[in-house]
Design an enzyme around this catalytic site. Structure first.
Site, PDB file in Angstrom:
ATOM      1  N   HIS A 216      36.056  31.869  32.059  1.00 62.65           N
ATOM      2  CA  HIS A 216      34.851  31.942  32.890  1.00 62.65           C
ATOM      3  C   HIS A 216      35.156  32.051  34.384  1.00 62.65           C
ATOM      4  O   HIS A 216      34.562  31.322  35.185  1.00 62.65           O
ATOM      5  CB  HIS A 216      33.967  30.711  32.637  1.00 62.65           C
ATOM      6  CG  HIS A 216      33.492  30.597  31.212  1.00 62.65           C
ATOM      7  ND1 HIS A 216      33.091  29.409  30.642  1.00 62.65           N
ATOM      8  CD2 HIS A 216      33.353  31.536  30.247  1.00 62.65           C
ATOM      9  CE1 HIS A 216      32.720  29.618  29.386  1.00 62.65           C
ATOM     10  NE2 HIS A 216      32.880  30.903  29.115  1.00 62.65           N
TER      11      HIS A 216
HETATM   12  C1  LIG Z   1      37.927  36.348  25.796  1.00 62.87           C
HETATM   13  C2  LIG Z   1      36.647  35.987  26.471  1.00 62.87           C
HETATM   14  C3  LIG Z   1      35.754  35.114  25.842  1.00 62.87           C
HETATM   15  C4  LIG Z   1      34.557  34.781  26.459  1.00 62.87           C
HETATM   16  N1  LIG Z   1      33.632  34.047  25.767  1.00 62.87           N
HETATM   17  C5  LIG Z   1      32.376  33.921  26.272  1.00 62.87           C
HETATM   18  C6  LIG Z   1      31.340  33.370  25.492  1.00 62.87           C
HETATM   19  O1  LIG Z   1      31.513  33.010  24.327  1.00 62.87           O
HETATM   20  N2  LIG Z   1      30.093  33.280  26.053  1.00 62.87           N
HETATM   21  C7  LIG Z   1      29.852  33.661  27.339  1.00 62.87           C
HETATM   22  O2  LIG Z   1      28.720  33.524  27.805  1.00 62.87           O
HETATM   23  N3  LIG Z   1      30.834  34.170  28.108  1.00 62.87           N
HETATM   24  C8  LIG Z   1      32.082  34.343  27.591  1.00 62.87           C
HETATM   25  N4  LIG Z   1      33.051  34.938  28.330  1.00 62.87           N
HETATM   26  C9  LIG Z   1      32.765  35.268  29.739  1.00 62.87           C
HETATM   27  C10 LIG Z   1      31.827  36.446  29.926  1.00 62.87           C
HETATM   28  O3  LIG Z   1      32.021  37.422  28.938  1.00 62.87           O
HETATM   29  C11 LIG Z   1      32.035  37.014  31.328  1.00 62.87           C
HETATM   30  O4  LIG Z   1      31.720  36.018  32.286  1.00 62.87           O
HETATM   31  C12 LIG Z   1      31.159  38.214  31.638  1.00 62.87           C
HETATM   32  O5  LIG Z   1      31.281  39.181  30.632  1.00 62.87           O
HETATM   33  C13 LIG Z   1      31.581  38.809  32.984  1.00 62.87           C
HETATM   34  O6  LIG Z   1      30.762  39.890  33.283  1.00 62.87           O
HETATM   35  P1  LIG Z   1      31.054  40.823  34.536  1.00 62.87           P
HETATM   36  O7  LIG Z   1      30.033  41.892  34.524  1.00 62.87           O
HETATM   37  O8  LIG Z   1      31.183  39.973  35.743  1.00 62.87           O
HETATM   38  O9  LIG Z   1      32.509  41.428  34.274  1.00 62.87           O
HETATM   39  P2  LIG Z   1      33.031  42.285  32.994  1.00 62.87           P
HETATM   40  O10 LIG Z   1      32.103  42.151  31.844  1.00 62.87           O
HETATM   41  O11 LIG Z   1      34.447  41.876  32.797  1.00 62.87           O
HETATM   42  O12 LIG Z   1      32.928  43.767  33.495  1.00 62.87           O
HETATM   43  C14 LIG Z   1      33.725  44.380  34.458  1.00 62.87           C
HETATM   44  C15 LIG Z   1      33.901  45.831  34.046  1.00 62.87           C
HETATM   45  O13 LIG Z   1      34.373  46.569  35.153  1.00 62.87           O
HETATM   46  C16 LIG Z   1      35.425  47.424  34.741  1.00 62.87           C
HETATM   47  N5  LIG Z   1      36.254  47.643  35.911  1.00 62.87           N
HETATM   48  C17 LIG Z   1      36.930  46.715  36.615  1.00 62.87           C
HETATM   49  N6  LIG Z   1      37.561  47.299  37.656  1.00 62.87           N
HETATM   50  C18 LIG Z   1      37.275  48.607  37.612  1.00 62.87           C
HETATM   51  C19 LIG Z   1      37.637  49.719  38.417  1.00 62.87           C
HETATM   52  N7  LIG Z   1      38.413  49.593  39.510  1.00 62.87           N
HETATM   53  N8  LIG Z   1      37.183  50.946  38.062  1.00 62.87           N
HETATM   54  C20 LIG Z   1      36.373  51.108  36.987  1.00 62.87           C
HETATM   55  N9  LIG Z   1      36.003  50.075  36.178  1.00 62.87           N
HETATM   56  C21 LIG Z   1      36.446  48.845  36.500  1.00 62.87           C
HETATM   57  C22 LIG Z   1      36.094  46.636  33.641  1.00 62.87           C
HETATM   58  O14 LIG Z   1      36.885  47.452  32.821  1.00 62.87           O
HETATM   59  C23 LIG Z   1      34.912  46.020  32.931  1.00 62.87           C
HETATM   60  O15 LIG Z   1      34.387  46.863  31.945  1.00 62.87           O
HETATM   61  C24 LIG Z   1      34.268  35.285  27.756  1.00 62.87           C
HETATM   62  C25 LIG Z   1      35.153  36.159  28.393  1.00 62.87           C
HETATM   63  C26 LIG Z   1      36.325  36.524  27.755  1.00 62.87           C
HETATM   64  C27 LIG Z   1      37.254  37.491  28.444  1.00 62.87           C
END
Ligand SMILES: Cc1cc2nc3c(=O)[nH]c(=O)nc-3n(C[C@H](O)[C@H](O)[C@H](O)COP(=O)(O)OP(=O)(O)OC[C@H]3O[C@@H](n4cnc5c(N)ncnc54)[C@H](O)[C@@H]3O)c2cc1C
Length: 544
Positions: free
Chosen positions: A472
């Site tokens: 997280h």
């Molecule tokens: C293994 C794991 C288990 C988890 N379990 C849970 C759970 O059970 N319940 C829960 O609520 N949360 C859980 N989480 C946390 C939750 O999934 C994350 O907090 C949330 O998905 C983050 O969302 P975000 O949009 O901030 O980033 P992300 O969903 O990580 O999205 C970022 C995206 O940007 C892309 N990206 C990054 N840099 C670039 C770039 N320079 N150019 C183009 N694309 C790029 C990445 O490839 C990715 O697709 C878990 C996370 C993980 C990794």
């Protein structure tokens, strides 16, 4: 080779939890042309869509950035894995599916820090708008939204025993962690429908892709934000061997997540000036807060040998049972393949003075030495505890001007003494629950840390030796109005025009629970802000 690409009104970097929500909402009216740039590829891997497949994605470089931290000083200098989704849906395609929003107090605290519009009362409508709650709508829940939320497919005897033990220990039962109060124990709900994962790529992006005003480029790494003075005007990205440029007439919106959004800002000249200069990057804005304030939930997993062959270890160690579980899933969408990162769990106060729960417990019906490792050959399960409001702060920093080089991730787990005390209190609470009669009949022995580990120092030593992330990371582009805040309460990068960050990195403090639901809420709210600002700018232009 470098090619001029099209011009768009909005460019979103990252098709993760937040990016897919933004793509859906910003294209819905048909009025705005939107480009969504994603470093990963399509979400075709079958294990993405089967909840239990979560365990198969930890080491898969096709869908996961496979980051790991720098050696952590308070965790015996171990490097801690830091998986992040690199695929459509981002981390919502590889996460543990648990649907937890956090506490009302978290958002009220964000508001108290000066972020107008982010109190619980303000954000609840966005949680509800996102949701398609299997149990139906009420004051806290919505139906008909793009994010399917459902109950586990069936109860499990170990979870039933755990829930009874919690009550025996004098702690409350709670059948809805996202209802009026979070405290207590119950089954987790999942972002799933009929036994299939409901990532934001499935719920939000899939319907949006039919719209002519959305362009999605996948397998494309954004390498730099382009500026004219202090105004963002486009994004440079690489797709295969080609370097491309896309122009933004409206805004550039970063949704790369807690590691990659600060990385891209730093690569583009927005970050701590000394760091940027040492990497040979021209400074556009000296912002020491970019990449600072990294927060994460540290989890300690206590392992138990089970007296009955009812754990997932037993299934995975038997071909016949595996086949039966597979058939049950195919025919009835029930059973082991439908479960996420935890089955049941709870939120508790280890400190009676705390106003709300300070730890989260997960009951996991398998056991293994470490996350992603092979399951034990014996019947076993895990009860884990994580600290919900850590005081330790870390950081994310580029190592060079090369956008392909992973950033240095330093969570600094347990660097705050209060976190060390908190995790020990949490482990003691777990032991209190696990010593109740209702669950004792399933416990042959505490496999790790084991009965010999009794003193607080020993428990802390176990946390240092085995503690790990519960995935997280947040707050590296923190929202606020103080000197080191990165975005304001409308998620605009402070001092820069037409650039926002809308993802988990903007959380002023990590929410007290799993983070995906809160990220979806942030993106729902962020989309409204972007659209209303675009409308206001359009009206202003017409008047002029
Ligand atoms: C293994 C794991 C288990 C988890 N379990 C849970 C759970 O059970 N319940 C829960 O609520 N949360 C859980 N989480 C946390 C939750 O999934 C994350 O907090 C949330 O998905 C983050 O969302 P975000 O949009 O901030 O980033 P992300 O969903 O990580 O999205 C970022 C995206 O940007 C892309 N990206 C990054 N840099 C670039 C770039 N320079 N150019 C183009 N694309 C790029 C990445 O490839 C990715 O697709 C878990 C996370 C993980 C990794």
């Amino acid at each position: 080779m470098r090619r001029e690409a099209d011009s768009f009104e909005f460019i979103i970097v990252g098709a993760g939890s937040a990016g897919c929500v933004l793509a859906h909402r910003l294209t819905a009216s048909g009025r705005h042309r939107v480009l969504l740039i994603e470093a990963g590829g399509a979400d075709h891997n079958i294990w993405i869509h089967i909840p239990l497949g979560y365990g198969k994605l930890f080491a898969n470089a096709k869908v996961n950035w496979l980051y790991s931290s720098e050696p952590e000083p308070e965790l015996n200098n171990r490097r801690i894995i830091q998986p992040r989704g690199k695929v459509l849906g981002g981390s919502s395609s590889i996460n543990g599916l648990l649907y937890i929003r956090g506490q009302a107090e978290d958002f009220d605290h964000w508001r108290q820090l000066g972020n107008a519009g982010w109190s619980f009362e303000d954000v609840l409508p966005y949680f509800r708008r996102a949701e398609d709650q299997q149990r139906g709508a009420d004051a806290f829940h919505g139906v008909g939204g793009p994010l399917a939320v459902s109950d586990v497919s069936e109860p499990h005897p170990l979870c039933e025993a755990f829930l009874a033990a919690v009550e025996e220990a004098g702690l409350p039962r709670n059948d809805d962690f996202n209802g009026p109060a979070q405290e207590g124990a119950g089954y987790f709900q999942l972002t799933a429908r009929r036994g299939r994962r409901w990532s934001t790529a499935v719920g939000y992006l899939r319907p949006a892709r039919r719209r002519a005003n959305l362009a999605v480029v996948s397998n494309a790494l954004a390498t730099r934000i382009l500026f004219e003075g202090r105004r963002a005007v486009g994004v440079e990205y690489r797709q295969g061997r080609e370097a491309r440029i896309a122009r933004a007439e409206g805004e550039v919106i970063l949704a790369g997540g807690a590691f990659n959004s600060p990385q891209l800002l730093q690569l583009s000249g927005i970050g701590p000036a000394d760091l940027l200069q040492s990497c040979g990057i021209e400074v556009i804005s000296d912002m020491p807060g970019v990449g600072a304030d990294l927060q994460d939930h540290l989890q300690v997993r206590m392992q138990y040998r089970c007296t009955h062959p009812i754990t997932m270890n037993d299934v995975m160690n038997s071909r016949r049972q595996q086949l039966a579980a597979g058939l049950r899933y195919l025919l009835r969408r029930k059973g082991l393949l439908t479960i996420g990162a935890g089955y049941a769990g709870g939120f508790f106060r280890t400190d009676p003075a705390a106003a709300s729960p300070d730890v989260q417990v997960h009951l996991i019906i398998y056991s293994a030495d470490t996350v992603g490792a092979a399951l034990h050959p014996f019947s076993g399960f895990i009860a884990s505890v994580c600290l919900l409001r850590p005081e330790s702060r870390g950081r994310v920093r580029i190592r060079s001007g090369d956008p392909h080089e992973p950033p240095a991730i330093q969570p600094r787990y347990l660097s705050a003494p209060s976190d060390r005390n908190g995790i020990v209190r949490g482990m003691k609470l777990l032991r209190r629950i696990m010593s109740q009669q209702a669950i004792r009949r399933y416990v042959l022995a505490e496999h790790a840390p084991g009965a010999q580990c009794t003193r607080d120092e020993d428990l802390l030593a176990f946390a240092r030796e085995t503690g790990t992330t519960v995935f997280h990371p947040t707050s590296t582009c923190r929202m606020g109005s103080d000197a080191t805040a990165v975005v304001d309460e409308r998620l605009r990068v402070r001092g820069i025009d037409r650039l926002r960050v809308v993802d988990g990195s903007i959380m002023p403090t990590v929410v007290s629970g799993n983070t995906n639901a809160a990220v979806v809420m942030i993106a729902e709210k962020g989309a409204d802000m972007i659209l209303s600002d675009a409308k206001a700018a359009g009206s202003a232009a017409r008047v002029a």
